[in-house]
Design a protein around this motif. Structure first.
Motif, PDB file in Angstrom:
ATOM      1  N   ARG A 115      35.119  45.538  43.740  1.00  0.00           N
ATOM      2  CA  ARG A 115      35.274  44.472  42.724  1.00  0.00           C
ATOM      3  C   ARG A 115      36.624  43.775  42.871  1.00  0.00           C
ATOM      4  NH1 ARG A 115      30.607  43.179  41.216  1.00  0.00           N
ATOM      5  NH2 ARG A 115      29.325  44.888  40.527  1.00  0.00           N
ATOM      6  N   PHE A 116      37.674  44.562  43.092  1.00  0.00           N
ATOM      7  CA  PHE A 116      39.011  43.981  43.253  1.00  0.00           C
ATOM      8  C   PHE A 116      39.050  43.043  44.456  1.00  0.00           C
ATOM      9  CE2 PHE A 116      43.208  44.071  45.257  1.00  0.00           C
ATOM     10  CZ  PHE A 116      43.963  43.504  44.242  1.00  0.00           C
ATOM     11  N   ARG A 117      38.529  43.491  45.579  1.00  0.00           N
ATOM     12  CA  ARG A 117      38.545  42.674  46.794  1.00  0.00           C
ATOM     13  C   ARG A 117      37.737  41.399  46.594  1.00  0.00           C
ATOM     14  NH1 ARG A 117      37.466  45.885  51.936  1.00  0.00           N
ATOM     15  NH2 ARG A 117      39.557  46.604  51.506  1.00  0.00           N
ATOM     16  N   LEU A 118      36.591  41.514  45.947  1.00  0.00           N
ATOM     17  CA  LEU A 118      35.728  40.367  45.693  1.00  0.00           C
ATOM     18  C   LEU A 118      36.410  39.356  44.775  1.00  0.00           C
ATOM     19  CD1 LEU A 118      32.927  39.185  46.176  1.00  0.00           C
ATOM     20  CD2 LEU A 118      32.108  40.518  44.243  1.00  0.00           C
ATOM     21  N   GLU A 119      36.989  39.820  43.695  1.00  0.00           N
ATOM     22  CA  GLU A 119      37.641  38.909  42.749  1.00  0.00           C
ATOM     23  C   GLU A 119      38.915  38.301  43.334  1.00  0.00           C
ATOM     24  OE1 GLU A 119      36.184  37.672  40.125  1.00  0.00           O
ATOM     25  OE2 GLU A 119      34.507  39.022  40.531  1.00  0.00           O
ATOM     26  N   SER A 120      39.613  39.041  44.166  1.00  0.00           N
ATOM     27  CA  SER A 120      40.827  38.475  44.772  1.00  0.00           C
ATOM     28  C   SER A 120      40.466  37.365  45.761  1.00  0.00           C
ATOM     29  CB  SER A 120      41.674  39.556  45.440  1.00  0.00           C
ATOM     30  OG  SER A 120      40.977  40.167  46.502  1.00  0.00           O
ATOM     31  N   MET A 121      39.310  37.454  46.420  1.00  0.00           N
ATOM     32  CA  MET A 121      38.868  36.372  47.310  1.00  0.00           C
ATOM     33  C   MET A 121      38.538  35.124  46.499  1.00  0.00           C
ATOM     34  SD  MET A 121      36.398  38.049  50.236  1.00  0.00           S
ATOM     35  CE  MET A 121      35.054  38.257  49.096  1.00  0.00           C
ATOM     36  N   MET A 122      37.972  35.304  45.320  1.00  0.00           N
ATOM     37  CA  MET A 122      37.528  34.173  44.507  1.00  0.00           C
ATOM     38  C   MET A 122      38.643  33.581  43.657  1.00  0.00           C
ATOM     39  SD  MET A 122      34.532  33.806  45.538  1.00  0.00           S
ATOM     40  CE  MET A 122      34.080  32.479  44.449  1.00  0.00           C
ATOM     41  N   MET A 123      39.795  34.219  43.637  1.00  0.00           N
ATOM     42  CA  MET A 123      40.904  33.785  42.802  1.00  0.00           C
ATOM     43  C   MET A 123      41.330  32.336  43.098  1.00  0.00           C
ATOM     44  SD  MET A 123      44.286  36.008  42.094  1.00  0.00           S
ATOM     45  CE  MET A 123      43.538  37.406  41.301  1.00  0.00           C
ATOM     46  N   ALA A 124      41.253  31.927  44.334  1.00  0.00           N
ATOM     47  CA  ALA A 124      41.656  30.564  44.707  1.00  0.00           C
ATOM     48  C   ALA A 124      40.778  29.508  44.041  1.00  0.00           C
ATOM     49  CB  ALA A 124      41.590  30.394  46.222  1.00  0.00           C
ATOM     50  N   PHE A 125      39.576  29.888  43.622  1.00  0.00           N
ATOM     51  CA  PHE A 125      38.657  28.931  43.030  1.00  0.00           C
ATOM     52  C   PHE A 125      38.644  28.972  41.516  1.00  0.00           C
ATOM     53  CE2 PHE A 125      37.226  29.814  47.274  1.00  0.00           C
ATOM     54  CZ  PHE A 125      37.123  28.536  47.776  1.00  0.00           C
ATOM     55  N   ASN A 126      39.491  29.803  40.929  1.00  0.00           N
ATOM     56  CA  ASN A 126      39.574  29.891  39.490  1.00  0.00           C
ATOM     57  C   ASN A 126      40.577  28.858  38.980  1.00  0.00           C
ATOM     58  OD1 ASN A 126      39.649  30.585  36.828  1.00  0.00           O
ATOM     59  ND2 ASN A 126      40.066  32.757  37.169  1.00  0.00           N
ATOM     60  N   ILE A 127      40.064  27.705  38.602  1.00  0.00           N
ATOM     61  CA  ILE A 127      40.919  26.607  38.162  1.00  0.00           C
ATOM     62  C   ILE A 127      41.538  26.959  36.821  1.00  0.00           C
ATOM     63  CG2 ILE A 127      40.997  24.145  37.619  1.00  0.00           C
ATOM     64  CD1 ILE A 127      40.186  24.664  40.483  1.00  0.00           C
ATOM     65  N   GLN A 149      35.607  29.601  56.073  1.00  0.00           N
ATOM     66  CA  GLN A 149      34.728  28.955  55.096  1.00  0.00           C
ATOM     67  C   GLN A 149      35.525  28.394  53.921  1.00  0.00           C
ATOM     68  OE1 GLN A 149      31.948  32.057  54.119  1.00  0.00           O
ATOM     69  NE2 GLN A 149      30.748  31.730  55.974  1.00  0.00           N
ATOM     70  N   MET A 150      36.490  29.151  53.435  1.00  0.00           N
ATOM     71  CA  MET A 150      37.261  28.735  52.269  1.00  0.00           C
ATOM     72  C   MET A 150      38.212  27.571  52.592  1.00  0.00           C
ATOM     73  SD  MET A 150      36.196  30.655  49.882  1.00  0.00           S
ATOM     74  CE  MET A 150      35.487  32.225  49.489  1.00  0.00           C
ATOM     75  N   GLN A 151      38.675  27.514  53.836  1.00  0.00           N
ATOM     76  CA  GLN A 151      39.572  26.441  54.239  1.00  0.00           C
ATOM     77  C   GLN A 151      38.907  25.084  54.097  1.00  0.00           C
ATOM     78  OE1 GLN A 151      40.877  27.386  58.177  1.00  0.00           O
ATOM     79  NE2 GLN A 151      43.000  26.988  57.716  1.00  0.00           N
ATOM     80  N   ASN A 152      37.607  25.037  54.330  1.00  0.00           N
ATOM     81  CA  ASN A 152      36.872  23.779  54.286  1.00  0.00           C
ATOM     82  C   ASN A 152      36.192  23.539  52.944  1.00  0.00           C
ATOM     83  OD1 ASN A 152      37.492  23.294  57.017  1.00  0.00           O
ATOM     84  ND2 ASN A 152      35.820  24.624  57.640  1.00  0.00           N
ATOM     85  N   MET A 153      36.575  24.311  51.935  1.00  0.00           N
ATOM     86  CA  MET A 153      35.916  24.216  50.635  1.00  0.00           C
ATOM     87  C   MET A 153      36.920  23.777  49.567  1.00  0.00           C
ATOM     88  SD  MET A 153      33.671  27.256  49.013  1.00  0.00           S
ATOM     89  CE  MET A 153      32.724  27.098  47.548  1.00  0.00           C
ATOM     90  N   ASN A 154      36.602  22.702  48.898  1.00  0.00           N
ATOM     91  CA  ASN A 154      37.432  22.201  47.812  1.00  0.00           C
ATOM     92  C   ASN A 154      37.410  23.194  46.659  1.00  0.00           C
ATOM     93  OD1 ASN A 154      38.120  20.700  45.332  1.00  0.00           O
ATOM     94  ND2 ASN A 154      38.128  18.918  46.664  1.00  0.00           N
ATOM     95  N   GLN A 155      38.567  23.403  46.041  1.00  0.00           N
ATOM     96  CA  GLN A 155      38.668  24.362  44.930  1.00  0.00           C
ATOM     97  C   GLN A 155      37.775  23.978  43.757  1.00  0.00           C
ATOM     98  OE1 GLN A 155      42.902  24.224  44.225  1.00  0.00           O
ATOM     99  NE2 GLN A 155      43.134  26.266  45.085  1.00  0.00           N
ATOM    100  N   MET A 156      37.450  22.707  43.635  1.00  0.00           N
ATOM    101  CA  MET A 156      36.670  22.236  42.492  1.00  0.00           C
ATOM    102  C   MET A 156      35.180  22.571  42.609  1.00  0.00           C
ATOM    103  SD  MET A 156      38.763  21.003  40.371  1.00  0.00           S
ATOM    104  CE  MET A 156      37.651  20.196  39.233  1.00  0.00           C
ATOM    105  N   VAL A 157      34.712  23.000  43.774  1.00  0.00           N
ATOM    106  CA  VAL A 157      33.280  23.229  43.966  1.00  0.00           C
ATOM    107  C   VAL A 157      32.746  24.259  42.972  1.00  0.00           C
ATOM    108  CG1 VAL A 157      31.542  24.128  45.566  1.00  0.00           C
ATOM    109  CG2 VAL A 157      33.238  22.494  46.370  1.00  0.00           C
ATOM    110  N   VAL A 158      33.390  25.394  42.864  1.00  0.00           N
ATOM    111  CA  VAL A 158      32.904  26.442  41.967  1.00  0.00           C
ATOM    112  C   VAL A 158      32.984  25.976  40.509  1.00  0.00           C
ATOM    113  CG1 VAL A 158      33.230  28.825  41.184  1.00  0.00           C
ATOM    114  CG2 VAL A 158      33.468  28.270  43.607  1.00  0.00           C
ATOM    115  N   TYR A 159      34.069  25.300  40.158  1.00  0.00           N
ATOM    116  CA  TYR A 159      34.216  24.768  38.800  1.00  0.00           C
ATOM    117  C   TYR A 159      33.109  23.754  38.499  1.00  0.00           C
ATOM    118  CZ  TYR A 159      36.119  22.205  34.837  1.00  0.00           C
ATOM    119  OH  TYR A 159      36.281  21.602  33.620  1.00  0.00           O
ATOM    120  N   ASP A 160      32.868  22.841  39.440  1.00  0.00           N
ATOM    121  CA  ASP A 160      31.812  21.841  39.262  1.00  0.00           C
ATOM    122  C   ASP A 160      30.450  22.503  39.100  1.00  0.00           C
ATOM    123  OD1 ASP A 160      33.677  19.803  39.481  1.00  0.00           O
ATOM    124  OD2 ASP A 160      33.121  19.247  41.530  1.00  0.00           O
ATOM    125  N   LEU A 161      30.205  23.544  39.888  1.00  0.00           N
ATOM    126  CA  LEU A 161      28.940  24.264  39.760  1.00  0.00           C
ATOM    127  C   LEU A 161      28.806  24.863  38.363  1.00  0.00           C
ATOM    128  CD1 LEU A 161      28.544  26.279  43.087  1.00  0.00           C
ATOM    129  CD2 LEU A 161      27.109  24.405  42.289  1.00  0.00           C
TER     130      LEU A 161
END
Length: 180
Positions: free
Chosen positions: A168-180, A109-121
């Protein structure tokens, strides 16, 4: 003597009638693909209409504005993510297998998701971002925490692990790629 004549008859069939649900579904699918690939802000309603070969007016018949379309797309994406997570949990042999299946699914799922999506949201579609964050903080957290409990019950994870901190650690580490 009788002569036989051949007459050409052409039958013109009307174009297939597309239901409103089919059109709405096509819009959601294409908009979702484009948002995930290019980011939400960089995709205009004109771009979506051009890709679908329809007018913007048709899109606006189903979605009042881009914000409404983004919200609908994210509802579909969240639903798909939840379904995928449930399938991983259901089909796993044990907690460790579940983690690997889930990580593989999330990676796809993350491979096909632009990093800017979460920021744009977060920046431009805050109401939808709140829904996404609630999904992450509640649903995904629960999936991870449930896996930790399952692993402890199966004797595969150490019983003294702090479920809240690890989840929490596992969840935040997954989302780290989207933290611009």
């Amino acid at each position: 003597m009788e002569t036989l004549t051949t007459k050409k008859v052409s039958i013109v069939l009307p174009p297939p009638i597309k239901s409103n649900m089919e059109t709405k579904e096509r819009i959601l699918v294409k908009a979702g693909e484009m948002f995930m690939r290019y980011g939400i802000r960089s995709v205009s309603m004109d771009d979506i209409a051009a890709q679908l070969g329809m007018s913007k007016k048709t899109i606006y018949q189903f979605f009042g504005d881009k914000d409404e379309l983004v919200d609908a797309v994210m509802e579909v994406e969240i639903g798909r993510m939840q379904e995928d997570c449930s399938m991983c949990s259901f089909s796993a042999r044990d907690a460790v297998d579940e983690i690997f299946l889930t990580m593989e699914q999330i990676q796809d799922q993350m491979q096909n998701m632009n990093q800017m999506v979460v920021y744009d949201l977060e920046k431009f579609h805050h109401k939808t971002y709140i829904k996404f964050r609630e999904h992450k903080d509640n649903y995904l957290y629960k999936i991870i925490a449930d896996n930790l409990v399952r692993g402890m019950n199966e004797g595969l994870y150490r019983p003294e692990l702090n479920i809240n901190i690890i989840a929490r650690f596992r969840l935040e580490s997954m989302m780290m790629a989207f933290n611009i």
